[in-house]
Design a protein around this motif. Structure first.
Motif, PDB file in Angstrom:
ATOM      1  N   ALA A 156       2.682   9.211  -1.416  1.00 50.28           N
ATOM      2  CA  ALA A 156       1.548   9.053  -2.318  1.00 50.28           C
ATOM      3  C   ALA A 156       1.071  10.415  -2.844  1.00 50.28           C
ATOM      4  O   ALA A 156       1.460  11.473  -2.351  1.00 50.28           O
ATOM      5  N   GLN A 157       0.200  10.328  -3.875  1.00 47.68           N
ATOM      6  CA  GLN A 157      -0.385  11.532  -4.430  1.00 47.68           C
ATOM      7  C   GLN A 157      -1.350  12.160  -3.418  1.00 47.68           C
ATOM      8  O   GLN A 157      -1.979  11.466  -2.630  1.00 47.68           O
TER       9      GLN A 157
ATOM     10  N   TYR B  11      -4.707   6.721   5.748  1.00 50.65           N
ATOM     11  CA  TYR B  11      -4.551   7.005   4.321  1.00 50.65           C
ATOM     12  C   TYR B  11      -4.926   5.778   3.487  1.00 50.65           C
ATOM     13  O   TYR B  11      -5.667   5.882   2.502  1.00 50.65           O
ATOM     14  N   ARG B  12      -4.423   4.607   3.867  1.00 54.28           N
ATOM     15  CA  ARG B  12      -4.708   3.380   3.109  1.00 54.28           C
ATOM     16  C   ARG B  12      -6.195   3.071   3.096  1.00 54.28           C
ATOM     17  O   ARG B  12      -6.749   2.658   2.063  1.00 54.28           O
TER      18      ARG B  12
ATOM     19  N   PRO C 248     -11.547   5.050  -4.093  1.00 56.86           N
ATOM     20  CA  PRO C 248     -10.405   4.980  -5.022  1.00 56.86           C
ATOM     21  C   PRO C 248     -10.159   6.329  -5.678  1.00 56.86           C
ATOM     22  O   PRO C 248     -11.079   6.957  -6.205  1.00 56.86           O
ATOM     23  N   CYS C 249      -8.925   6.780  -5.587  1.00 56.26           N
ATOM     24  CA  CYS C 249      -8.590   8.114  -6.107  1.00 56.26           C
ATOM     25  C   CYS C 249      -7.935   7.999  -7.480  1.00 56.26           C
ATOM     26  O   CYS C 249      -7.226   7.049  -7.745  1.00 56.26           O
TER      27      CYS C 249
ATOM     28  N   LEU D 233      -4.655  13.637  -1.796  1.00 60.20           N
ATOM     29  CA  LEU D 233      -6.056  13.251  -1.930  1.00 60.20           C
ATOM     30  C   LEU D 233      -6.891  14.496  -2.242  1.00 60.20           C
ATOM     31  O   LEU D 233      -6.686  15.549  -1.635  1.00 60.20           O
TER      32      LEU D 233
ATOM     33  N   PRO E 189       0.826  -1.208   0.000  1.00 52.36           N
ATOM     34  CA  PRO E 189       0.000   0.000   0.000  1.00 52.36           C
ATOM     35  C   PRO E 189       0.860   1.259   0.000  1.00 52.36           C
ATOM     36  O   PRO E 189       1.978   1.271   0.499  1.00 52.36           O
TER      37      PRO E 189
ATOM     38  N   TRP F   3      -3.222  16.553   3.443  1.00 52.37           N
ATOM     39  CA  TRP F   3      -3.246  15.571   2.345  1.00 52.37           C
ATOM     40  C   TRP F   3      -3.975  16.110   1.109  1.00 52.37           C
ATOM     41  O   TRP F   3      -4.162  15.385   0.135  1.00 52.37           O
TER      42      TRP F   3
ATOM     43  N   CYS G  58      -7.178  17.396   1.186  1.00 54.82           N
ATOM     44  CA  CYS G  58      -8.631  17.222   1.283  1.00 54.82           C
ATOM     45  C   CYS G  58      -9.312  18.521   1.715  1.00 54.82           C
ATOM     46  O   CYS G  58      -8.727  19.367   2.401  1.00 54.82           O
TER      47      CYS G  58
ATOM     48  N   VAL H  91      -8.020   5.451   0.705  1.00 52.48           N
ATOM     49  CA  VAL H  91      -7.787   5.052  -0.689  1.00 52.48           C
ATOM     50  C   VAL H  91      -8.620   3.815  -1.034  1.00 52.48           C
ATOM     51  O   VAL H  91      -9.107   3.672  -2.164  1.00 52.48           O
ATOM     52  N   THR H  92      -8.820   2.941  -0.050  1.00 52.47           N
ATOM     53  CA  THR H  92      -9.583   1.713  -0.289  1.00 52.47           C
ATOM     54  C   THR H  92     -11.065   2.000  -0.479  1.00 52.47           C
ATOM     55  O   THR H  92     -11.699   1.475  -1.404  1.00 52.47           O
TER      56      THR H  92
END
Length: 582
Positions: free
Chosen positions: A459-460, A573-574, A581-582, A462, A453, A486, A488, A577-578
């Motif tokens: 990561a990018q 974060y994981r 989905p981004c 959000l 993950p 992040w 948001c 994303v779950t």
């Protein structure tokens, strides 16, 4: 706290035995008196002759009147309450009646005895033998009652045999004396057995009550412990959860080297607190029965590598050698739960080893795989090898040093092994070390590849509209800082009403709600209300700091993704994303 009954309370036991004696005498009296009256009537008929028939009628009438009065008295007493205050009086009455009955039978024998008629004498002896045998059973509860009936009744045979000498008088007299001696011995033995049996029954009853009281106390203590742990865990999780999120945001800001070092130290302390709380959570999840194993085939070596990376530094800090044997084996189990088991075993090995080191090994045995953790630590005596799996049980930590954990690691290991259905064993020698073995099925299919993950730092960003619902202000603030960091757009509210009001002018793309809110409201209610307002497809996450078994079952039963405070930023974060989905 309930008061335990004392098994050695002799006064209480004596009172109970006394009541039992009275009840035994009164239970047997009615039937026995009817039977003896019939026997008396039959003997009178057979032994009648011209010189004694009027005396026999008078005797039989007296016997009948006595028996009727005695039965009436007994029936009356049976309807009255029987307790320690009146048991002694009832016993005296029950003793006086056999005395009168025995004297009446002695008079009857004197009336019915025919000196020169051996057949009638033997008939009377048989009648008295039958009556005396019955008295041994009906009056054995109280020796005075037995002897006061038995002595005049049987003794009158001896008196009559020697008072009227005949060819067989000596044989009858001596035989009756021997019979009396045997009956007396039998009666004493039967009385002792009655008392012993009665006392044992009461002791067993008191022991059962004592065990039940102790069980109730233990269950109350367990419930109180669970409530305390749940309340303490919940109250501690809130600020530690917020603290961890604030520190993660702070670490990404511009800081001097000294400030970075201080923040890293604070983060390490926060992480240690979170680890202890997560240990309590793991134990609570096992107790609540909400752990559902996700069984699949997976390679063992990546898991061993991960655990070694995590714990090698701790081993090095204590001067211990950490070794892990390479393995190409795959097993069939839940990798997350196996990891938790091994983490607890390795942590326990490092904690209780001062010199030498530890070895984590994996080897095949037939269709099974043995996952083993060896150490050269203090070892465990044979008498303690079951106790170490009890919760909060620790060896060599009387001062409750927090660096040695909470004493839950092995309890969690055993609970997880039981949940997975895997055998767990321990071999240990005092001062020589220990080895814990977990037996896991060998995988028969090829393990599926798993992608690692993404982490929030790499990561990018959000781009989500996130609504946070939590009744703790510090949690709301920390979540807003982290989510905005992040990328948001985030709003945070404390209630269902505020969430619904906000959703009318600003529609969220995902909801993150605490499970337990004020006024007995829950995050499940929040999510259901928002989905009804903005659409059933609204993604959502539940976060809880509650570890009470009932609350855990309720939260898991909702079917929503559930996270437990303190939640690490990477885990949050994981999960985001779950679910989105981004």
């Amino acid at each position: 706290m309930p008061v335990l009954p004392r098994l050695t309370d002799s006064k209480s036991t004596a009172d109970k035995v006394l009541i039992q004696q009275v009840q035994a005498l009164e239970r047997a009296s009615t039937g026995a008196r009817v039977a003896t009256f019939i026997q008396g009537a039959a003997a009178s008929w057979l032994c009648r002759h011209d010189s004694n028939q009027w005396l026999l009628l008078a005797w039989l009438a007296a016997l009948g009147i006595f028996n009727i009065a005695a039965v009436s008295r007994t029936l009356y007493l049976r309807r009255q309450p029987l307790d320690a205050s009146n048991a002694l009086h009832r016993l005296r009455v029950s003793t006086a009646l056999p005395t009168i009955n025995g004297l009446l039978w002695a008079a009857g024998i004197w009336i019915m005895w025919v000196p020169d008629n051996l057949e009638l004498q033997l008939l009377l002896i048989l009648v008295i033998a039958g009556i005396s045998q019955g008295s041994l059973q009906t009056l054995k509860a109280h020796l005075p009652a037995l002897f006061r009936f038995f002595t005049p009744c049987v003794g009158s045979i001896v008196v009559m045999a020697f008072a009227y000498p005949g060819p067989h008088s000596l044989n009858i007299g001596v035989g009756t004396i021997l019979y009396m001696a045997w009956c007396i011995g039998f009666g004493i033995t039967a009385h002792r057995e009655f008392l012993e049996s009665t006392r044992k029954n009461f002791e067993f009853e008191e022991l059962s009550i004592s065990l039940q009281v102790q069980k109730d106390i233990a269950e109350t203590a367990i419930q109180a412990k669970s409530r305390f742990l749940a309340a303490a865990s919940h109250d501690l999780r809130q600020p530690i959860h917020a603290q961890g999120l604030f520190l993660d945001v702070l670490q990404r800001t511009t800081l001097s080297p000294a400030q970075h070092e201080l923040v890293a130290s604070a983060a390490a302390a926060c992480s240690a607190s979170a680890e202890m709380l997560n240990t309590l959570l793991d134990f609570s999840r096992i107790e609540a029965g909400v752990i559902k194993p996700q069984i699949r085939a997976f390679m063992v070596q990546p898991l061993l590598n991960k655990i070694e990376r995590e714990f090698a530094q701790q081993a090095d800090a204590k001067g211990l050698e950490y070794r892990s044997r390479e393995s190409a084996l795959a097993v069939h189990s839940d990798p997350a739960l196996i990891e938790l088991i091994l983490r607890n075993l390795v942590s326990n090995a490092i904690r209780y080893t001062e010199r030498g080191g530890l070895l984590v090994a994996c080897r095949r045995r037939g269709s099974q795989v043995l996952l083993e953790v060896f150490d050269t630590g203090i070892g465990i005596e044979a008498s303690q090898q079951r106790a170490v799996f009890r919760e909060f049980h620790q060896l060599g930590n009387p001062e409750r040093d927090r660096t040695k954990g909470l004493g839950l690691g092995l309890a969690i290991v055993e609970g997880l092994a039981r949940t997975l259905g895997h055998a767990l064993s321990l071999d240990s020698r005092r001062a020589r070390g220990s080895v814990f073995r977990l037996t896991v099925p060998l995988a028969t299919e090829a393990p599926a590849a798993r992608l690692a993950p993404a982490e929030p730092r790499t990561a990018q960003p959000l781009r989500l509209r996130v609504l946070v619902v939590d009744d703790d202000e510090s949690v709301r603030q920390s979540m807003q800082h982290l989510l905005r960091d992040w990328g948001c757009e985030c709003h945070a509210v404390e209630s269902i009403e505020a969430a619904l009001s906000l959703s009318r002018r600003w529609v969220p793309e995902v909801v993150i709600s605490d499970y337990q809110l004020r006024d007995q409201r829950t995050g499940v209610e929040v999510i259901e209300a928002l989905r009804a307002a903005v659409g059933r497809g609204l993604p959502a996450l539940l976060i809880t700091g509650d570890t009470a078994p009932q609350r855990l079952r309720e939260a898991v039963g909702s079917g929503l993704p559930l996270l437990h405070k303190p939640v690490s930023p990477s885990r949050l974060y994981r999960e985001l994303v779950t679910v989105v989905p981004c």
